[in-house]
Design an enzyme around this catalytic site. Structure first.
Site, PDB file in Angstrom:
ATOM      1  CG  ASP A  35     -27.966-102.208 -21.367  1.00  0.00           C
ATOM      2  OD1 ASP A  35     -27.105-101.945 -20.409  1.00  0.00           O
ATOM      3  OD2 ASP A  35     -29.103-102.309 -21.507  1.00  0.00           O
ATOM      4  CB  SER A  69     -34.075-100.170 -16.519  1.00  0.00           C
ATOM      5  OG  SER A  69     -33.086-101.121 -15.762  1.00  0.00           O
ATOM      6  CG  HIS A 112     -29.269 -99.322 -18.804  1.00  0.00           C
ATOM      7  ND1 HIS A 112     -30.013-100.534 -19.182  1.00  0.00           N
ATOM      8  CD2 HIS A 112     -30.062 -98.935 -17.591  1.00  0.00           C
ATOM      9  CE1 HIS A 112     -30.823-100.872 -18.376  1.00  0.00           C
ATOM     10  NE2 HIS A 112     -30.949 -99.894 -17.632  1.00  0.00           N
TER      11      HIS A 112
END
Length: 817
Positions: free
Chosen positions: A753, A680, A787
């Protein structure tokens, strides 16, 4: 017309001919099969997870919840609807992708063997939404099959479970049930006769039109899974609509009101009322369901509405920036220490933190029977940040200024007889100075209130106990009149021990969760007054004994501008520095922003944690001969009156340089064989470090955002928009500097995601930019993954890719480099 009439067509025709002849001019897309990581990693991934534990409200029992191993890809990638910011399974009318628990056991705090449920759950089902009853004698939970979610309860005394009703629950909009009393719950069910979902139109009925005509700025985050068409709206409303009902333990179901999109059900502490939130049209294609029109009402248990507390319209102008807030009542909830009194917050500055105002918020109270006007309990200079209730004359109120990161804690008198008294005024970033959080407990009537000594004069504080030596969790007895704290317990070497619950009025008997470098976390009863050895309640074993030979060291070091940094250095099993010398190393990090150097320099974590990898953890690389520098702090600090990100690249580079120099000086890392990685915002960091330094020989960037112009209204802690700071957005975007990346980079991204800002297109475009500029890059897309990566196949493949990438670029000989 002849094929390829244009000169470019002739070139393309030659290229196609070349491919047919076996001369592949353009790389093909690799349709790879899932790969397995090396045996030690695969063996650990296939183990069940360590159970989860919940202490009962009466502190008499622990419920021990067994977790399965990682779910298969067929479960994770199964069909789901992604509508209005919510993902759900239409077959069950509940959340998709959930793993769920597989077993329940009860452990008495007084001692004795744990007792599993007398009967197994139906084959192929999972357990979720586990809730203790207010008196701690029962457990309510849901059981999810392939086609429905049903309500069950378990009796602690007999360890027996019963399905309360066969009627299927509706959990599309959240947890479907809540205890009202120890004998009754309120739940949302699938409405009778719901029927089939609305069919998709065979042909479009017309264009989809959005417009903004107010002329007002309406910043918006890059939300995902939004509604996109009238058909989406119809499908969402079909599945989100539920029937609210009372459920008795004997299975009797009493419907309340008519079917609607219920987003919240909160029973009053005395069990006489329900606080019900209902979502309505118009729906939106630009914001998720949290901003859809919502009506909040107080209902009696016969379904009558006795008070409309708030009727909020659609909000497409979402509050933006630190300290921004919605107008009108927000955070509506019951006062937990009273029978039936509502409390909520309202902004006094229109929710705009840029407006000069002596007071930002006020907290209001409205007791049953909810007639007349609400009265103001307290007004706050910062945003109100929550209240811990205790009695008619005492509560703890908190306020927070998000921009300056100042927080204040007040002792207040809800009766108004005494003026508020400040307990603390401090930086929320100052972990060393954190006094801890007040503990709460349930009284004999089941109401949640401050946990105090019998005379009511002293409360209890528990916190992380951050210090230059690392976190040392603690328990203090705090005199509310004098502010004097008496330390009752502090975690001591070689253990890391946290407070789970206080068992007696004096605060001397505790339930704690204890671990060490060599002992997995387990739960204990500890008597701090008698200073005897703690008594174990659980006996969880090492889930990854293959990892037992790993050694770790918590270190501190300083970057060149004087900011102190810290990290944990892990070395692989069997490593001998004298024999093995410097080895390949990986730094895995995540930058954080700070307002002060002092806060950024504080040590985080503990040297006494029992560390075992799970999921797609980078720590698995230790089984493959790599050293790992875990979470080397990468603080981005506001300097010289500027915003933190104004010197993002410079500070990031300084922190990375200091980290590399430190592990090289320790003699454990080979400077020519160090890689960097992150997930991330850590992936964003990784790409930036490869673009702006040559410190690393390879990088791994998972699920990142690389082009900040695709998040134009802010990102992470950055509140300025692209149009306010275009140079900043371009300077911080590694996409802008893709031509500077000369070291190999592995990009991995879940194809589903849904994290705000990390659309898969971020990695797609970054890959194209890198490839087009001649970089060495590999791009791995994980079908069905969000994610974070969940499926066993996806996690295994991710770890196999990471290992192979680093083996190729870090383990090759120096001469080959």
């Amino acid at each position: 017309m002849l094929p390829f009439p244009h000169p470019f067509g002739r070139m393309l025709r030659r290229a196609v001919s070349g491919v047919a002849a076996g001369a592949l001019l353009f790389p093909a897309i690799a349709r790879a099969q899932y790969q397995q990581p090396a045996a030690p990693i695969a063996q650990i991934l296939d183990q069940p997870a360590t159970p989860a534990v919940l202490l009962s409200p009466d502190k008499a029992h622990l419920v021990v919840l067994s977790w399965p191993g990682l779910p298969p890809i067929r479960t994770v990638a199964g069909f789901e609807y992604r509508l209005a910011g919510r993902r759900f399974d239409p077959k069950t009318s509940g959340p998709s992708r959930g793993t769920g628990y597989t077993g329940i056991a009860f452990q008495a705090v007084a001692g004795g063997a744990a007792r599993s449920l007398a009967q197994a759950m139906p084959s192929g089902t999972t357990i979720g939404d586990v809730m203790w009853s207010p008196d701690g004698r029962r457990l309510a939970f849901t059981v999810t099959s392939d086609s429905a979610i049903t309500l069950w309860t378990a009796d602690v005394a007999t360890a027996s479970a019963t399905r309360v009703t066969n009627r299927p629950l509706n959990a599309v909009l959240g947890r479907p049930c809540a205890w009202i009393t120890p004998q009754r719950l309120a739940c949302t069910f699938i409405p009778d006769g719901r029927g089939a979902e609305p069919p998709a139109p065979g042909t479009p009925n017309g264009p989809i039109v959005q417009e903004a005509l107010s002329g007002r700025a309406e910043r918006a985050a890059t939300y995902q899974d939004l509604l996109k068409s009238p058909h989406d709206e119809a499908v969402f409303e079909h599945y989100a609509t539920s029937q609210l009902a009372l459920v008795a333990l004997d299975g009797a179901v009493t419907p309340l009101g008519t079917p609607a999109m219920r987003t919240g059900i909160d029973p009053s502490p005395d069990g006489r009322f329900l606080l019900v939130s209902t979502m309505a049209r118009p729906l939106s294609y630009t914001v998720p369901l949290e901003y859809f029109p919502t009506r909040t009402e107080v209902w009696t248990l016969d379904g009558s509405v006795v008070k409309s507390v708030a009727d909020r319209p659609l909000i497409e102008r979402v509050p933006w920036g630190g300290g921004a807030a919605l107008t009108g009542p927000r955070s509506i909830a019951w006062r937990s220490d009273a029978d039936a009194t509502l409390a909520w917050i309202e902004a006094l500055d229109g929710g705009d933190p840029t407006v000069k105002a002596a007071k930002r918020d006020r907290v209001l109270l409205l007791p049953a029977p909810f007639t007349g006007n609400a009265t103001t309990l307290v007004e706050t200079e910062y945003r109100a940040a929550g209240i811990t209730w205790d009695s008619p004359t005492r509560a703890i109120a908190r306020e927070l200024d998000a921009r300056s990161r100042r927080t204040r804690t007040w002792l207040i008198d809800p009766s108004g007889a005494a003026a508020p008294r400040m307990l603390w005024d401090r930086s929320a970033e100052d972990r060393y100075g954190d006094p801890g959080d007040f503990l709460t407990t349930r009284d004999a009537r089941g109401r949640l209130r401050l946990q105090t000594t019998p005379d009511g004069r002293q409360a209890f504080l528990s916190g992380a106990g951050a210090s230059p030596e690392g976190d040392r969790p603690f328990l203090d007895r705090y005199d509310l009149a004098t502010g004097r704290a008496t330390r009752l317990f502090r975690s001591a070497s070689p253990y890391f021990e946290t407070i789970t619950g206080v068992l007696d009025a004096a605060g001397t008997r505790l339930v704690t969760r204890r671990e060490s470098k060599t002992e997995p976390a387990n739960y204990y009863v500890r008597d701090v007054a008698r200073k005897i050895a703690p008594r174990a309640l659980t006996a969880f074993t090492d889930p990854a004994p293959q990892f037992a030979g790993v050694t770790s060291q918590r270190i501190t070091y300083t970057r060149k501008d004087g900011v102190k940094l810290s990290a944990t250095v892990y070395l692989p099993p069997g490593y001998d520095q004298t024999k093995d010398g410097p080895i390949p190393f990986v730094l895995w990090a995540y930058p954080l922003e700070f307002r002060s150097v002092d806060a950024a320099s504080q040590v985080t974590g503990s040297p006494f944690r029992f560390t075992r990898p799970s999921g797609s953890s980078h720590l698995f690389l230790l089984t493959q001969g790599y050293g790992v520098m875990d979470d080397p702090t990468m603080p981005i600090v506001a300097m010289n009156g500027k915003e933190p990100n104004d010197s993002y690249v410079e500070q990031l580079t300084m922190s990375a340089q200091a980290a590399v120099d430190t592990i090289v000086a320790m003699g454990v890392a080979d400077r020519d064989r160090i890689g960097v990685g992150g997930h991330s915002y850590g992936a964003f960091m990784t790409a930036n470090l490869l673009a702006h330094t040559r410190l690393f020989k390879a990088g791994i960037a998972r699920s990142g955002a690389y082009n900040r112009t695709l998040t134009p209204f802010g990102f992470q802690g950055e509140e300025r928009s692209y149009w306010e700071a275009p140079d900043l957005y371009e300077r911080m975007s590694p996409f802008t500097h893709a031509n500077k990346i000369k070291d190999p980079i592995l990009l991995i991204h879940g194809m589903a995601d849904n994290n705000t800002g990390t659309f898969p297109i971020q990695s797609e475009r970054m890959y194209q930019a890198l490839k087009g500029n001649g970089a060495t890059v590999r791009y791995v897309q994980l079908p069905g993954e969000s994610h974070g990566y969940l499926a066993r196949e996806s996690v295994g493949h991710t770890l196999a890719e990471m290992t192979a990438w680093l083996d190729k670029y870090l383990k090759k000989s120096k001469t080959a480099m």
